[in-house]
Design a protein around this motif. Sequence first.
Motif, PDB file in Angstrom:
ATOM      1  N   ARG A  21       0.779  -1.310  -0.015  1.00 46.81           N
ATOM      2  CA  ARG A  21       0.057   0.018   0.074  1.00 46.81           C
ATOM      3  C   ARG A  21       0.870   1.262  -0.083  1.00 46.81           C
ATOM      4  O   ARG A  21       2.111   1.183   0.497  1.00 46.81           O
ATOM      5  N   HIS A  22       0.248   2.464  -0.580  1.00 47.57           N
ATOM      6  CA  HIS A  22       1.130   3.472  -0.536  1.00 47.57           C
ATOM      7  C   HIS A  22       0.440   4.766   0.246  1.00 47.57           C
ATOM      8  O   HIS A  22      -0.842   4.890   0.203  1.00 47.57           O
ATOM      9  N   SER A  31     -10.661   7.450   2.966  1.00 46.94           N
ATOM     10  CA  SER A  31     -11.694   6.644   3.371  1.00 46.94           C
ATOM     11  C   SER A  31     -11.806   5.525   2.246  1.00 46.94           C
ATOM     12  O   SER A  31     -11.270   5.282   1.352  1.00 46.94           O
ATOM     13  N   GLY A  32     -12.451   4.268   2.827  1.00 43.96           N
ATOM     14  CA  GLY A  32     -12.404   2.953   1.980  1.00 43.96           C
ATOM     15  C   GLY A  32     -13.135   2.941   0.901  1.00 43.96           C
ATOM     16  O   GLY A  32     -13.163   2.339   0.081  1.00 43.96           O
ATOM     17  N   GLY A  38      -4.237   0.965  -6.564  1.00 47.56           N
ATOM     18  CA  GLY A  38      -3.587   1.939  -7.220  1.00 47.56           C
ATOM     19  C   GLY A  38      -3.694   3.274  -6.702  1.00 47.56           C
ATOM     20  O   GLY A  38      -2.983   4.193  -7.208  1.00 47.56           O
ATOM     21  N   THR A  39      -4.548   3.234  -5.485  1.00 43.43           N
ATOM     22  CA  THR A  39      -4.888   4.565  -5.103  1.00 43.43           C
ATOM     23  C   THR A  39      -3.948   4.707  -3.701  1.00 43.43           C
ATOM     24  O   THR A  39      -3.784   3.857  -2.939  1.00 43.43           O
ATOM     25  N   GLN A  44      -3.539   9.124   7.986  1.00 42.57           N
ATOM     26  CA  GLN A  44      -4.608   8.793   8.873  1.00 42.57           C
ATOM     27  C   GLN A  44      -5.350   7.574   8.587  1.00 42.57           C
ATOM     28  O   GLN A  44      -5.832   6.886   9.354  1.00 42.57           O
ATOM     29  N   TRP A  45      -5.584   7.653   7.445  1.00 42.58           N
ATOM     30  CA  TRP A  45      -6.365   6.044   6.932  1.00 42.58           C
ATOM     31  C   TRP A  45      -5.548   5.118   6.975  1.00 42.58           C
ATOM     32  O   TRP A  45      -6.141   3.929   7.372  1.00 42.58           O
ATOM     33  N   ALA A  46      -4.405   4.984   6.774  1.00 41.08           N
ATOM     34  CA  ALA A  46      -3.412   3.863   6.813  1.00 41.08           C
ATOM     35  C   ALA A  46      -3.373   3.100   8.120  1.00 41.08           C
ATOM     36  O   ALA A  46      -3.464   2.156   8.485  1.00 41.08           O
ATOM     37  N   ILE A  47      -3.378   4.164   9.312  1.00 43.17           N
ATOM     38  CA  ILE A  47      -3.409   3.663  10.659  1.00 43.17           C
ATOM     39  C   ILE A  47      -4.712   3.806  11.341  1.00 43.17           C
ATOM     40  O   ILE A  47      -4.886   3.473  12.264  1.00 43.17           O
TER      41      ILE A  47
END
Length: 142
Positions: A21-22, A31-32, A38-39, A44-47
């Motif tokens: 993931r990037h 958000s999901g 590819g996004t 904040q979303w990663a954690i």
Amino acid sequence: MFRKVFFLLLIASVAFSGTSRHVKASGGVASGAALNLGTAWTWQWAISSSNTTLQPGDTVWTHAGMYMVDKDNGDIPSRSGNASFPIIYRAMPGEHVILYSNRTPPWAPLQVVADYNWFWGFDVYQTDVTVLKEAELYRDWE
């Protein structure tokens, strides 16, 4: 000799079996709803505990930038990996990634409540962002 090579290849395939993931300092998705492989994500979303996309064995590659962490907004890694498949948060090789907090009173900018999370290659500061800019740590992104 063959058994040693096979065993090493087996370990390597297990160690790198997750999804990459990037995270980007600007322009990431928070958000999901619109996520795909590819996004890029926001930090904040990663954690986020709401992020059910992140699974044991995944690697979150974090690109150059400054990321403010605020535990009051839920900025605490809360997805657990496991002993065989940790979740790895890693700075992109050759890129300068800073995690910081400017909270008063001071608190650690990186608090981990999940199990088997690895953090690799980050600079972590507890200070006002203006101090970082004055110290020229920020110059690469201006």
